[in-house]
Motif scaffolding. Structure first.
Motif, PDB file in Angstrom:
ATOM      1  N   SER A  18      -6.768  -8.942  -9.122  1.00 25.53           N
ATOM      2  CA  SER A  18      -7.349  -9.600  -7.948  1.00 25.53           C
ATOM      3  C   SER A  18      -7.614 -11.089  -8.150  1.00 25.53           C
ATOM      4  CB  SER A  18      -8.670  -8.909  -7.565  1.00 25.53           C
ATOM      5  OG  SER A  18      -8.464  -7.552  -7.254  1.00 25.53           O
ATOM      6  N   ASP A  61      -6.966 -15.424  -1.996  1.00 25.15           N
ATOM      7  CA  ASP A  61      -6.453 -16.294  -3.048  1.00 25.15           C
ATOM      8  C   ASP A  61      -6.675 -17.744  -2.625  1.00 25.15           C
ATOM      9  OD1 ASP A  61      -4.359 -17.083  -1.356  1.00 25.15           O
ATOM     10  OD2 ASP A  61      -2.856 -15.871  -2.389  1.00 25.15           O
ATOM     11  N   GLY A 103       1.789  -5.012  -0.685  1.00 21.05           N
ATOM     12  CA  GLY A 103       1.736  -6.160  -1.579  1.00 21.05           C
ATOM     13  C   GLY A 103       2.288  -5.831  -2.952  1.00 21.05           C
ATOM     14  N   TYR A 122      -2.232  -2.924  -3.745  1.00 24.36           N
ATOM     15  CA  TYR A 122      -2.792  -3.959  -2.876  1.00 24.36           C
ATOM     16  C   TYR A 122      -1.936  -4.075  -1.622  1.00 24.36           C
ATOM     17  CZ  TYR A 122      -5.526  -5.688  -6.885  1.00 24.36           C
ATOM     18  OH  TYR A 122      -6.387  -5.800  -7.935  1.00 24.36           O
ATOM     19  N   LYS A 143      -6.112 -10.247   0.667  1.00 23.17           N
ATOM     20  CA  LYS A 143      -5.605  -9.047   0.003  1.00 23.17           C
ATOM     21  C   LYS A 143      -6.671  -7.961   0.051  1.00 23.17           C
ATOM     22  CE  LYS A 143      -5.065 -11.474  -3.724  1.00 23.17           C
ATOM     23  NZ  LYS A 143      -4.760 -11.909  -5.120  1.00 23.17           N
ATOM     24  N   THR A 147      -1.592  -6.736   1.876  1.00 22.71           N
ATOM     25  CA  THR A 147      -1.966  -8.066   2.358  1.00 22.71           C
ATOM     26  C   THR A 147      -2.071  -8.056   3.880  1.00 22.71           C
ATOM     27  OG1 THR A 147       0.349  -8.807   2.454  1.00 22.71           O
ATOM     28  CG2 THR A 147      -0.868  -9.193   0.403  1.00 22.71           C
ATOM     29  N   LEU A 173      -4.534 -16.412   1.384  1.00 20.67           N
ATOM     30  CA  LEU A 173      -3.971 -15.087   1.620  1.00 20.67           C
ATOM     31  C   LEU A 173      -5.055 -14.027   1.421  1.00 20.67           C
ATOM     32  CD1 LEU A 173      -1.381 -13.328   2.084  1.00 20.67           C
ATOM     33  CD2 LEU A 173      -1.186 -13.224  -0.418  1.00 20.67           C
TER      34      LEU A 173
END
Length: 422
Positions: free
Chosen positions: A78, A307, A365, A276, A313, A278, A311
């Motif tokens: 992560s 991030d 993801g 994950y 997640k 997204t 983005l």
């Protein structure tokens, strides 16, 4: 000496001079080389260890079966700098997470590693979860995590309008970072201080000779071409003064191939895949903080991470896996696929705290696999850092179960190993 093993090797990424090794191994005896320190595994923990040893003036060789650094769990997490909330007081996870957090923030600031102190909310979405949230606050306070405070759901939802919860803990010292930039910096510093990284190089086992570990080395391509079996003999034997087994997912399997190390001291290996998803087709992220639900068995729940590019997640979930053969473990041939049908489980979990999540807004993801020392139905395991005091072998340090918060703890683990075992 190590320099002789590197004869004729050039380029930015140096390998261990396999041509010269083969020349010397035309006889029946496998060539041997003495090395001061060997680190097995070029993930973030192994690389941090290599850097720390090199900074202390040691001759360091890092071996990794992959073509470059950080291809395992380091690139499949992560990217969170954890504050150290969840772990039992005085456990290695609690101790190294707290120390590693401070070291990591300092390092990122001094070396211009992209990072952000973004903060986190741990949320209770039902009355039954509130006692668990209270327990998390007590534990985080016992661990000395700064700035923690409980807030009512109404306050948390003012901070995050898309959130739904009854109560929440604010952790202001949780952050995010660019793991690849961190790895580039750690590798560069290690190399600038004399460390050598040898990729496509696999430690396939070892043996104990005069209470010291000897490592059996082969090119990765030899292992890949052996049709599910290990080479009949290594291409070289390394005799280090210190070896750190930081092989991540394959660390326990590798330790079992050290002839002379008692299997009783090697913890069982469990693997938990985490996927994950997204969020796409959304220009503005729905949250400014990381959002974490109450932890579940095997993990800390399907949470929201951002991030540095914005983005969003969601993940990871927990899927216990077994049946991993030794060769696949050594070569990181795990199944990292993310099946689209798992999204339905994600929608259900996420909507408990993010009810406005739209249908068809999740996109597959990536996946990572946690190396665990405890399995389903068992209490969570701690990091295992195992030296001569446990197994009786001079100069061998095994790292087992280095899952989350391994990234946050990496520099603290390196500091501990260099201080205790040099």
């Amino acid at each position: 000496m190590l320099k002789r093993a590197l004869e004729g090797v050039g380029g930015a990424r140096r390998n261990l001079g396999w041509r010269s090794w083969r020349t010397r191994s035309l006889g029946t005896e496998v060539p041997k080389e003495r090395v001061e320190c060997v680190v097995i595994g070029a993930g973030v923990v192994g690389t941090a260890v290599a850097r720390e040893l090199a900074l202390r003036g040691r001759e360091v060789l890092v071996l990794d079966s992959a073509p470059t650094f950080g291809t395992g769990n380091t690139s499949r997490n992560s990217e969170v700098i954890h504050a150290g909330i969840y772990y039992p007081p005085h456990s290695l996870k609690a101790t190294f997470c707290a120390r590693g957090r401070d070291l990591l923030y300092k390092y990122c600031s001094e070396h211009n590693i992209p990072h952000k102190l973004i903060g986190k909310l741990i949320v209770a979405t039902s009355n039954s979860e509130i006692p668990k949230l209270n327990h998390i606050l007590i534990r985080g306070t016992e661990n000395g995590v700064p700035g923690l405070r409980m807030m009512e759901g109404s306050e948390a939802m003012r901070i995050e309008p898309e959130l739904q919860c009854l109560k929440a803990i604010l952790s202001p010292f949780t952050g995010i970072l660019d793991t690849h930039s961190l790895m580039l910096s750690l590798v560069g510093e290690a190399e600038n201080n004399g460390a050598t990284f040898s990729y496509n190089t696999t430690v396939i086992g070892g043996h104990v000779e005069q209470s010291r570990i000897c490592l059996h080395i082969s090119e990765t391509k030899c292992l890949e071409s052996c049709n599910g079996s290990f080479p009949s003999q290594p291409e070289m034997t390394l005799i280090p003064d210190l070896v750190v087994n930081s092989a991540g997912l394959s660390a326990p399997v590798l330790a079992k191939r050290f002839n002379g190390l008692q299997n009783e001291v090697i913890p069982p290996a469990y693997y938990a895949r985490g996927c994950y998803f997204t969020l796409f087709n959304m220009k503005i992220p729905p949250f400014e903080h990381l959002i974490y639900p109450i932890p579940v068995e095997g993990g800390i729940g399907v949470h929201v991470t951002l991030d540095l590019d914005g983005l969003v997640k969601f993940g990871p979930d927990v899927e216990w896996i077994d049946g991993v053969d030794e060769i696949s473990s050594f070569l990181n041939k795990f199944d990292y696929s993310v099946h689209a049908n798992r999204a339905e489980l994600f929608y259900a979990d996420i909507r408990k705290y993010y009810p406005n999540l739209k249908n068809d807004s999740l996109q597959a993801g990536y996946a990572g696999i946690r190396p665990k020392v405890s399995g389903p139905g068992q209490p969570p395991g701690d990091f295992v850092i195992q030296g001569m005091e446990t197994h009786g072998i001079t100069g061998l340090v095994n790292l087992f179960g280095i899952e989350s918060p391994g990234l946050t703890s990496s520099m603290a683990i390196a500091e501990h190993i260099a201080t205790r075992y040099l």
